[in-house]
Every structure is written in C-alpha cells, then in structure tokens.
Design a protein around this motif. Structure first.
Motif, PDB file in Angstrom:
ATOM      1  N   ALA A 130      -0.552  17.842   6.613  1.00  0.00           N
ATOM      2  CA  ALA A 130       0.851  17.161   6.092  1.00  0.00           C
ATOM      3  C   ALA A 130       0.764  16.306   5.004  1.00  0.00           C
ATOM      4  O   ALA A 130       0.761  15.144   5.288  1.00  0.00           O
ATOM      5  CB  ALA A 130       1.057  16.218   7.254  1.00  0.00           C
ATOM      6  N   PRO A 131       0.538  16.918   3.788  1.00  0.00           N
ATOM      7  CA  PRO A 131       0.388  16.193   2.613  1.00  0.00           C
ATOM      8  C   PRO A 131       1.625  15.423   2.264  1.00  0.00           C
ATOM      9  O   PRO A 131       2.719  15.808   2.710  1.00  0.00           O
ATOM     10  CB  PRO A 131       0.159  17.398   1.713  1.00  0.00           C
ATOM     11  N   GLN A 132       1.472  14.116   1.912  1.00  0.00           N
ATOM     12  CA  GLN A 132       2.798  13.298   1.744  1.00  0.00           C
ATOM     13  C   GLN A 132       3.227  13.140   0.362  1.00  0.00           C
ATOM     14  O   GLN A 132       4.344  13.094  -0.104  1.00  0.00           O
ATOM     15  CB  GLN A 132       2.446  11.790   2.031  1.00  0.00           C
ATOM     16  N   HIS A 133       2.219  13.230  -0.718  1.00  0.00           N
ATOM     17  CA  HIS A 133       2.623  12.972  -1.971  1.00  0.00           C
ATOM     18  C   HIS A 133       2.755  14.531  -2.724  1.00  0.00           C
ATOM     19  O   HIS A 133       2.143  15.492  -2.399  1.00  0.00           O
ATOM     20  CB  HIS A 133       1.363  12.390  -2.859  1.00  0.00           C
ATOM     21  N   ASP A 134       3.985  14.265  -3.660  1.00  0.00           N
ATOM     22  CA  ASP A 134       4.222  15.436  -4.091  1.00  0.00           C
ATOM     23  C   ASP A 134       2.905  16.102  -5.099  1.00  0.00           C
ATOM     24  O   ASP A 134       2.814  17.644  -5.152  1.00  0.00           O
ATOM     25  CB  ASP A 134       5.607  15.397  -5.129  1.00  0.00           C
TER      26      ASP A 134
END
Length: 539
Positions: free
Chosen positions: A247-251
């Motif tokens: 679940a990566p948060q940063h673009d």
C-alpha cells in the motif's frame, strides 16, 4: 524496529557540493535509522541522493562536498570524529562494498595482499595470522581454491568472484553494519542470486546490519525489513517493506513500483521474410602464446550456432557473462571474423571484406551497453548523431544533416535544442536515447542492442523499452536484444535463445521459454531471476 537497538541514527543530514554553477544540495535534511541485525533498503532513481547519504555517513564525500547534521553510531557523531577515531570505525565497525569491484580493487596488488592489509591494520595481527584470517574469509564467501586465489590479481577473476572478494574485505573486521551500494547491478542474474543469498546467510551468521542502496525493487522486497524511498535528496516515504509494497502512499513510490517493463511482443507474421541469418557460426579466439608462453590456447566463444531473424522480430539472447551472446551479435554484424554462413537480406556476406560491408553498415546497426563510453566526449550530440550520415549520405548539406538530427532526437524524446551540448551534460537514460538516435538516423533494418538497459534505473529502463518497441512498430525494425535482465527480455522479445559456453542450450517463443523451460540451465536462470511481477500486482 521493535526490540532492536538503534546502532546508526542519521538526523537532519544535508550534503552540499560546490560546483562552477554554484552550490548543489544533494541531500536535504533527511533522517534514517538502522537497528542491530536489521536490513534497511534506501531506494530511488539515479541522482536521488541515496549513495551520497551513505558516502556522507562514512565521511567519503568528494573534495568539493560537505555534510552537516548528525550521524550517530553507538553514541558518537561520525561527522565530528577526528581522523584517527574515524578510522577505528570506518572499515572496521562500518564497512562498505561498491557496485563495480573492478574499480574498487587495486589492479596492482594480489587479492591476498588486499585482504591482509585491513586485517593487520585494524586487528594488529602478524603477517602469518592475517594470512590465515584472509584464507578463512575467502572460504566464508565461497571462493573456490582460496590458496591459489590469494595470489591472483583482480583481472584474473570473474565479476562474481571479485564481488565476493569485496564482501570478504568488508567482513574482515566483523562489522556492525555493512553498506552495500548497488552490489549486484553489474552481475548476471544467477550470480546476483548467489551474492544476495550469500549476504543473507552471512548476516544471519554474523548478526550484522545491512544497508542496501539499490534501484532494484525485486531485491528490496526479497531481502529488506524496512525501506526508505528517496527523491531529489529527500525521503518521500518510509516503512516496513511489505506494508510499503502492498500500500504505497506517495505517488513517486507508486511510480517506482509500476516502473518494471511490462507487456509482451507479438511474433512477426508467419510469412515475414528472414532478414539476417547465421548458419553454424563459429568464433574462435587465440589466447596467450608467444616466445616464452608456449603454444596459444584456442577458445571457441561461439560454437556452431544457427539463428534466423525475421522482419519486425525481436530475438532475445540471454546467458551469463562469457556465454558468447555479445560475440554472436558482433559476428552476425560481421564485426568479428567467423566461420559458417551469414546472410543478410538474402545476400551471402560470410566473406565480405570491409569495403564490401561498408554500404551495408547503415542497415546493420549496433547500440552498446554504456553510451558514455561509446559517445565521443569531444563531439556535440548533434555531431554524434549525424556522424554516420557523413559516410553514408555524403551528399547532404550541413543544414540537411542538422535537420535530420533534429528529427532523430525528437523521435527518441530528446529536446533538439540541446543538440549543441556534449554527452557528459546528459543523464544515463538521455545518453542511451542519443545512442539509439545515432543508430536510427541511418534508417537501419536490423539493430543489435547489447545490454542497452542494464546500467539504467527501472523507471528509465521502462522508458527505453517503450521507445524501442515504438520505433520497431513505426519503422519495421528487427532486433537482436542481448541482455541478462530477464524481465526486460520478456517485455521486448518474441523469441528467446539461451546460451551457455558458446552453445545454444534452448530456444523458442518467449512465453514457452519463461513459463515452461526444458533445459536445466534455463530453469536455473529463471529460478535465479527475482520476478518483480510478484509485487506489481499488489502495488
């Protein structure tokens, strides 16, 4: 980090370089911590600051660089230590291995001497005891015949063996922390797997922490406990490995995870004509010999290989270093003397001399692995790209050549207004685009691409693969794609040739080779590849 003692705590680290164009801030006040026995990965594209962060922590910056902030190792700020105290930590408690061991090992000293020196310096042992410890280290990293290898020079060892020697040197003084800066990028996939497995085993055995600096996210997911993602000198995201990949948060993190070359290539039509064919091609090199050396040894680098490349087909040639894949590509272009039959466009060119090959060169082009080494530093990009036109289209005026350069650069995604700049002013990915433009400006029919993406970041690799596929579709190109990066080969090729020791051990359509390999060696190659498609779906 639960239950782990923090042994390296980087706080507010800034790294600046003084240049002719002013001060460049490479690292902008970042925080990183490493626990005892932990594996931490620092990832990001070239220029993100990941290597400079660790070079600053080790006080190994270039002379025009300076670092500020805190690098706390077990209660001591390394940035404030005197040279004597620093050297008791550096190379002893914190060790580093680099991407290219050939440039890190001294070519004038034997492996034994280079191992013994740090042991004696840091542990105060006599020559005999230090030699015993050096032999023990070579056995630990599984160097075959260590007694003999102690007397070897770096150039006498393979890339994988040299990297093992670098690991042995780094472990010589039982470090707390091992910093590994792109330790496997230049290695074949099977050697990569061996080195990474070795590091994991040594970590478990010795209890050291490892900091991986890498752009290979397959390595990160397989080996790291935590990840720091860097971009433009800043940490944009950090977290436990599985959580960050799932679940990566940063673009930017999402872009990195999606940057693997994807898709597949359809085969050419069944009735597509054969453009380039080799039948029973052999290349033999004479090694050694001379007045004192005795009879030379003959090395058969390519052993009776046959290949047929059709219009709009891409044949991927894979295998370890020394398998003969690059030699085969050069032989098919008649850049090396060979035996057997080579036909291009239904003409026999097996015995064509330099003069006879000259008009065919524009249709048979080669793109090299390292564009920085293959692009003349004394020529502007415009001159580099149009150099072939001087030979093959001498009737063109300077204005016409310049216009062709504009078109070729625009086609590969380089701003034509930059054509008066020099190669060193471009990034690695941009230089590779320029090398491709140099080949494409002659409108070839066949292009041999020799490891064109191996030195590039994953995001840049994806761009180059997409570009090559686009150019192939627009110009009906045929490619021989030579690589040890199997994820790139799978995205580029519709047919695969697997080589080992100068022979073809298996060949067939890409999907068949990847999904159902028959030969034991091919199965080993596929098993050794860290299949990053596993995390693309979850990302």
């Amino acid at each position: 980090m639960t239950g782990r003692e923090t042994i390296l705590d980087v706080r507010g680290l800034r790294v600046r370089f003084r240049t002719l164009d002013g001060t460049v801030e490479a690292v902008k006040g970042i925080d990183i911590h490493v626990g005892a026995g932990e594996t931490v990965a620092v990832v990001g594209e070239s220029g993100s600051g990941k290597s400079q962060t660790m070079m600053a922590a080790m006080r190994l910056l270039a002379s025009n660089g300076e670092a500020s902030g805190t690098v706390d190792y077990r209660g001591r700020n390394l940035l404030e230590l005197g040279k004597s105290d620093l050297n008791k930590v550096r190379g002893s408690k914190i060790s580093m291995i680099f991407q290219e061991p050939m440039t890190s090992l001294d070519p004038l000293y034997t492996i034994g001497n280079q191992l013994i020196e740090p042991i004696r310096r840091h542990r105060g042992l006599g020559a005999a005891e230090a030699r015993k410890e050096a032999l023990k280290l070579l056995r630990l990293v599984r160097i075959p015949d260590p007694e003999r290898r102690m007397k070897s020079y770096p150039y006498e060892m393979s890339g994988g063996q040299r990297q093992r020697v670098m690991i042995a040197m780094a472990l010589a003084n039982d470090p707390d922390i091992l910093i590994a800066d792109e330790p496997t990028t230049a290695l074949d996939v099977t050697i990569q797997g061996e080195i990474l497995t070795l590091l994991a085993e040594l970590q478990q055995k010795l209890g050291m922490a490892i900091v991986f600096i890498t752009h290979d996210l397959g390595i990160v997911r397989r080996f790291a406990d935590r990840v720091y993602v860097m971009r433009s000198g800043e940490v944009v995201e950090e977290g436990e490995t599985e959580a960050l990949f799932s679940a990566p948060q940063h673009d930017y993190t999402k872009m990195l995870l999606a940057a693997e070359p994807t898709g597949s290539k359809d085969p050419p039509p069944p009735n597509a004509p054969v453009l380039l064919e080799g039948r029973n091609v052999e290349v033999t090199f004479r090694i050694g010999g001379g007045f004192l050396a005795g009879e030379p040894m003959l090395l058969r680098a390519v052993d009776r290989i046959s290949v047929r490349l059709k219009r709009r087909q891409t044949i991927g040639i894979v295998g370890e270093s020394g398998s003969g894949k690059s030699t085969l590509g050069r032989a098919l272009l008649r850049l090396l003397p060979s035996d057997g039959v080579i036909r291009f466009d239904d003409k026999d060119i097996s015995h064509a001399d330099r003069q006879a090959m000259r008009p065919l060169r524009r249709e048979l082009q080669l793109v090299f692995q390292d564009p920085f080494g293959s692009l003349s530093p004394r020529m502007t990009v415009g001159q580099v790209v149009t150099e072939g036109l001087l030979v093959h289209e001498p009737e063109l005026s300077g204005r016409q050549r310049d216009q062709r350069a504009v078109e070729a650069l625009r086609e590969v995604g380089i701003d034509p207004n930059a054509r008066n700049r020099y190669p060193h002013e471009f990034s690695g990915g941009q230089r590779q685009r320029i090398a491709i433009a140099r080949a494409m400006i002659l409108k070839p029919k066949v292009v041999v691409l020799d490891e064109p993406t191996s030195a590039l970041d994953r995001s840049v690799q994806k761009q180059i693969v997409d570009l090559l596929r686009q150019l192939q579709a627009e110009h009906d190109l045929s490619y021989l794609f030579i690589s040890h990066d199997l994820s790139v080969v799978r995205a580029m090729a519709d047919y695969i040739i697997v080589m080992r020791q100068g022979k073809i051990v298996e060949e067939g359509p890409t999907e068949a080779i990847f999904d159902h390999p028959q030969d034991t060696y091919t199965q080993t190659l596929m098993a050794a590849a860290i299949d990053s498609t596993r995390f693309r779906a979850s990302a």
